[in-house]
Write an enzyme that holds these catalytic residues in place. Structure first.
Site, PDB file in Angstrom:
ATOM      1  N   LYS A 106      21.357   2.550 -37.529  1.00  0.00           N
ATOM      2  CA  LYS A 106      21.092   2.614 -36.092  1.00  0.00           C
ATOM      3  C   LYS A 106      21.614   3.917 -35.491  1.00  0.00           C
ATOM      4  O   LYS A 106      20.949   4.544 -34.679  1.00  0.00           O
ATOM      5  CB  LYS A 106      21.772   1.445 -35.371  1.00  0.00           C
ATOM      6  CG  LYS A 106      20.938   0.188 -35.340  1.00  0.00           C
ATOM      7  CD  LYS A 106      21.625  -0.878 -34.504  1.00  0.00           C
ATOM      8  CE  LYS A 106      22.881  -1.312 -35.176  1.00  0.00           C
ATOM      9  NZ  LYS A 106      23.982  -1.767 -34.458  1.00  0.00           N
TER      10      LYS A 106
ATOM     11  N   ARG B 166      24.218  -8.643 -28.285  1.00  0.00           N
ATOM     12  CA  ARG B 166      24.648  -8.948 -29.642  1.00  0.00           C
ATOM     13  C   ARG B 166      24.804 -10.450 -29.830  1.00  0.00           C
ATOM     14  O   ARG B 166      25.155 -10.906 -30.912  1.00  0.00           O
ATOM     15  CB  ARG B 166      25.990  -8.233 -29.803  1.00  0.00           C
ATOM     16  CG  ARG B 166      26.518  -8.015 -31.163  1.00  0.00           C
ATOM     17  CD  ARG B 166      25.824  -6.928 -31.955  1.00  0.00           C
ATOM     18  NE  ARG B 166      26.745  -6.303 -32.869  1.00  0.00           N
ATOM     19  CZ  ARG B 166      27.233  -5.084 -32.734  1.00  0.00           C
ATOM     20  NH1 ARG B 166      26.866  -4.334 -31.732  1.00  0.00           N
ATOM     21  NH2 ARG B 166      28.064  -4.596 -33.621  1.00  0.00           N
TER      22      ARG B 166
ATOM     23  N   ARG C  31      30.369   4.725 -46.287  1.00  0.00           N
ATOM     24  CA  ARG C  31      30.201   5.495 -45.049  1.00  0.00           C
ATOM     25  C   ARG C  31      31.539   6.089 -44.583  1.00  0.00           C
ATOM     26  O   ARG C  31      32.567   5.422 -44.609  1.00  0.00           O
ATOM     27  CB  ARG C  31      29.648   4.560 -43.974  1.00  0.00           C
ATOM     28  CG  ARG C  31      29.286   5.262 -42.691  1.00  0.00           C
ATOM     29  CD  ARG C  31      28.294   4.485 -41.901  1.00  0.00           C
ATOM     30  NE  ARG C  31      28.801   3.201 -41.396  1.00  0.00           N
ATOM     31  CZ  ARG C  31      28.115   2.443 -40.541  1.00  0.00           C
ATOM     32  NH1 ARG C  31      26.931   2.827 -40.120  1.00  0.00           N
ATOM     33  NH2 ARG C  31      28.611   1.291 -40.137  1.00  0.00           N
TER      34      ARG C  31
ATOM     35  N   ARG D  84      35.930   3.515 -41.452  1.00  0.00           N
ATOM     36  CA  ARG D  84      36.168   2.534 -40.381  1.00  0.00           C
ATOM     37  C   ARG D  84      36.725   1.235 -40.954  1.00  0.00           C
ATOM     38  O   ARG D  84      36.253   0.753 -41.976  1.00  0.00           O
ATOM     39  CB  ARG D  84      34.857   2.255 -39.640  1.00  0.00           C
ATOM     40  CG  ARG D  84      34.668   3.147 -38.436  1.00  0.00           C
ATOM     41  CD  ARG D  84      33.284   3.065 -37.876  1.00  0.00           C
ATOM     42  NE  ARG D  84      32.811   1.690 -37.680  1.00  0.00           N
ATOM     43  CZ  ARG D  84      31.636   1.396 -37.126  1.00  0.00           C
ATOM     44  NH1 ARG D  84      30.833   2.356 -36.724  1.00  0.00           N
ATOM     45  NH2 ARG D  84      31.251   0.146 -36.978  1.00  0.00           N
TER      46      ARG D  84
END
Ligand code: AMP
Length: 278
Positions: free
Chosen positions: A86, A162, A197, A225
């Site tokens: 996204k 969400r 990532r 993260r």
């Protein structure tokens, strides 16, 4: 004498009636090219039944308000499971269409970093991969969507709604979504993507240890993260699947499913095909 006067009034009414219809039709046409959905027509009609002596221009303003903003300001939502790409697609969409990009994940992370009240409340949920309670985020998003930049440029809303109650809050607030993009990627692919990532906190650049290796000189400062660890990703995927089915019915007329398994440019081509029609 009453007879001829009534006759003249009747003739005048018959002559004026087409003018009135022409005006209303004109207003519909100016909107239908941007917002063909039936819900706009429905909200327009409900405004039109008692417009009094409004001019065409005044009437148009009322219609804009009925759709939740300026006619130029399309509201596009992008949804998809974690690590579906996204972020990358949002950059491309923003560059091409000039939308204001509003990411609730970014807003929340910034609040955590600044240790605001909201950030302190949200941190535990975010670290564990759970959703932050809707009451902490709904008003914030609704306020943000009323700002002038959004009305002028339109908005790409990323990470919101969400949960079904957030979708309902949008509908209740009269926020008219022109397009609801859903990026589709199988879960196992997402776990592999998420685990590798890395984010460069200085430039905001996103790398992947395998698919998009970072340059040597930035490796030391890259951040993995806390919610991109495998167990957290699986938890977030579980959350995503449990919520999305309750969200999409609110936007069923404007949903566009995007195959997110290809390269970023290929995925963007699919998105462009649809957004070009807005
Ligand atoms: P994201 O960057 O969009 O993946 O969001 C990161 C985290 O922020 C999520 O895992 C949630 O904990 C929280 N979050 C972001 N947007 C929302 C939202 N609309 N409702 C609840 N929690 C959210």
């Amino acid at each position: 004498m009453a007879g001829p006067r009534r006759g003249r009034s009747l003739v005048a009414a018959l002559l004026l009636a087409p003018l009135l219809f022409f005006r209303l039709d004109d207003v519909f046409t100016s909107f239908s090219s941007r917002a063909p959905s039936t819900s706009l027509r429905r909200s327009s009609e409900s405004v039109l039944v008692a417009p009094g002596k409004q001019t065409g221009q005044r009437l148009q303003l009322t219609l804009c308000q009925a759709r939740g903003g300026d006619a130029k300001g399309s509201l596009v939502v992008i949804a998809g499971p974690p690590a579906a790409g996204k972020g990358t697609q949002c950059e491309k969409i923003k560059d091409k269409y000039g939308f204001v990009h509003i990411s609730t994940g970014d807003i929340l992370r910034e609040n955590v970093k600044q240790e605001t009240d909201l950030g302190l409340k949200a941190k535990g949920y975010m670290d564990s991969g759970a959703l932050v309670p809707s009451e902490l985020i709904v008003d914030l998003v609704k306020d943000r969507l009323t700002k002038d930049d959004v009305k002028e440029k339109g908005c790409l809303l990323d990470g919101f709604p969400r949960a079904p109650d957030q979708a309902e809050a949008m509908v209740d607030a009269g926020l008219k979504v022109e397009k609801f993009l859903v990026i589709k990627v199988p879960d196992d692919t997402l776990v592999e993507r998420g685990c590798g990532r890395r984010l460069d906190p200085e430039t905001g650049e996103i790398y992947h240890l395998k698919f998009r290796p970072p340059p040597e000189e930035v490796v030391d400062r890259l951040v993995h993260r806390s919610d991109d660890q495998e167990d957290k990703i699986r938890e977030r995927l579980k959350n995503y699947h449990s919520q999305i089915d309750g969200i999409t019915p609110f936007f069923k007329d404007v949903i566009y499913e995007v195959d997110g398994t290809g390269k970023p440019d290929q995925v963007f081509e699919i998105i462009e095909e649809d957004l070009d029609k807005l």
